[in-house]
Design an enzyme around this catalytic site. Structure first.
Site: not given
Length: 338
Positions: A60, A82, A89, A129
């Site tokens: 990332e 994503q 990061p 997530h």
């Protein structure tokens, strides 16, 4: 107008932008050949080639860093993280480089980059997530932060973000990708094809950044919210019996204070609703602004309904998710204050 899911509306916006401007490039993990984990970029590589829509390594920091360099040299990168949970990061690149480029170069360079990321819960994604980190971006001077609540806005806001000369964080509530969600997880799923905001104009159009919209008029209270919680708020208002006004902020920074102040001054009561954790969440900033700007019109303390101060749980997802029952109870308590 065509009926689209939010996924299709985002893909259409990218297609329109790439077709009109060869400097627009799209990249990220799995966005090229596979078309993205949620399929938002499906078909773009086949149409525009591997130099304009391509896959990257799982890095990332590298994705955003490369995008900043491209933007400084005149391209308009639209990069995908994503899941919003994976952006940490890249946070140093976003904060220290993208957001500061115009300021540190005295206007010699800008960073016309969009960072797209699916955000929020409601899909049993667990703690890695399901996060809603919007407050981490609204704290940073130099960034704009956008959270659409429907396909029509998603396309128009994304096109406006791509055309903006500065970096825009574009957060896509993943629970809204395929249909509006009012928080009733035990009911049949509703599709966007049956919702008026699933009608998306063809071709190019923009929804201006920094402009909220009134989703429901009311007299008893004002609900300030965005993303998935717009639909939860509308359901909660109906279930509570409270004649509340619901404002969809759409853009968190810049913020449409004019619309907020007009509504709160009219109703005299305000509830702030978001999915992110309560402490230091974006709702705290909203509450402070409303207190400062609407103090003499307030008839009750501002209330906040948000996620709990805990990592997003998998097993107890619906105890964490600010559902319509919790919001309805808060509304009833708000209007009962003398």
């Amino acid at each position: 107008m065509a009926r689209m899911t939010m996924i299709e509306a985002i893909r259409d916006a990218l297609d329109v932008a790439m077709g009109a401007d060869p400097s627009v490039v799209v990249f990220g993990e799995d966005v090229g050949y596979f078309g993205g984990v949620f399929r938002c970029t499906a078909g773009l590589q086949a149409k525009y080639g591997k130099t304009r829509c391509f896959d990257t390594p799982i890095n990332e920091s590298g994705i955003v860093g490369a995008g900043i360099g491209m933007a400084a040299y005149g391209l308009k990168p639209v990069v995908e993280i994503q899941f919003a949970d994976y952006m940490y990061p890249a946070y140093d690149q976003i904060v220290s480089e993208a957001a500061r480029l115009r300021y540190r170069s005295a206007g010699q360079f800008t960073c016309p980059m969009v960072v797209r990321m699916p955000t929020g819960g409601g899909i049993f994604g667990g703690q890695t997530h399901s996060q809603s980190p919007e407050a981490l971006f609204t704290h940073v001077t130099g960034l704009k932060t956008v959270v659409p609540s429907n396909p029509r806005d998603a396309k128009g806001l994304l096109l406006a973000a791509i055309e903006d000369p500065d970096p825009v964080i574009f957060m896509e509530p993943k629970r809204l990708y395929n249909g509006p969600f009012d928080g009733h997880h035990d009911r049949p799923v509703t599709a966007w094809k049956s919702h008026e905001l699933g009608e998306v104009p063809e071709g190019h159009y923009t929804v201006p950044l920094g402009k909220a919209v009134l989703r429901r008029q009311g007299r008893a209270a004002t609900v300030l919210t965005y993303g998935t919680m717009v639909h939860v708020a509308l359901a909660a208002v109906e279930e509570s019996g409270v004649d509340a006004e619901v404002i969809d902020l759409r853009t968190l920074l810049p913020l449409d204070m004019e619309t907020i102040v007009a509504s709160v001054n009219k109703t005299g009561r305000c509830l702030v609703l978001h999915e992110a954790t309560l402490t230091s969440g974006y709702g705290a900033e909203l509450a402070a602004l409303v207190q400062a700007e609407c103090f003499w019109h307030l008839e009750a303390p501002i209330r906040r309904v948000a996620g709990w101060d805990t990592p997003y749980p998998h097993t107890h997802e619906w105890s964490y998710f600010p559902g319509p029952a919790r919001v309805a109870e808060a509304l009833r308590q708000l209007v009962e204050v003398a």
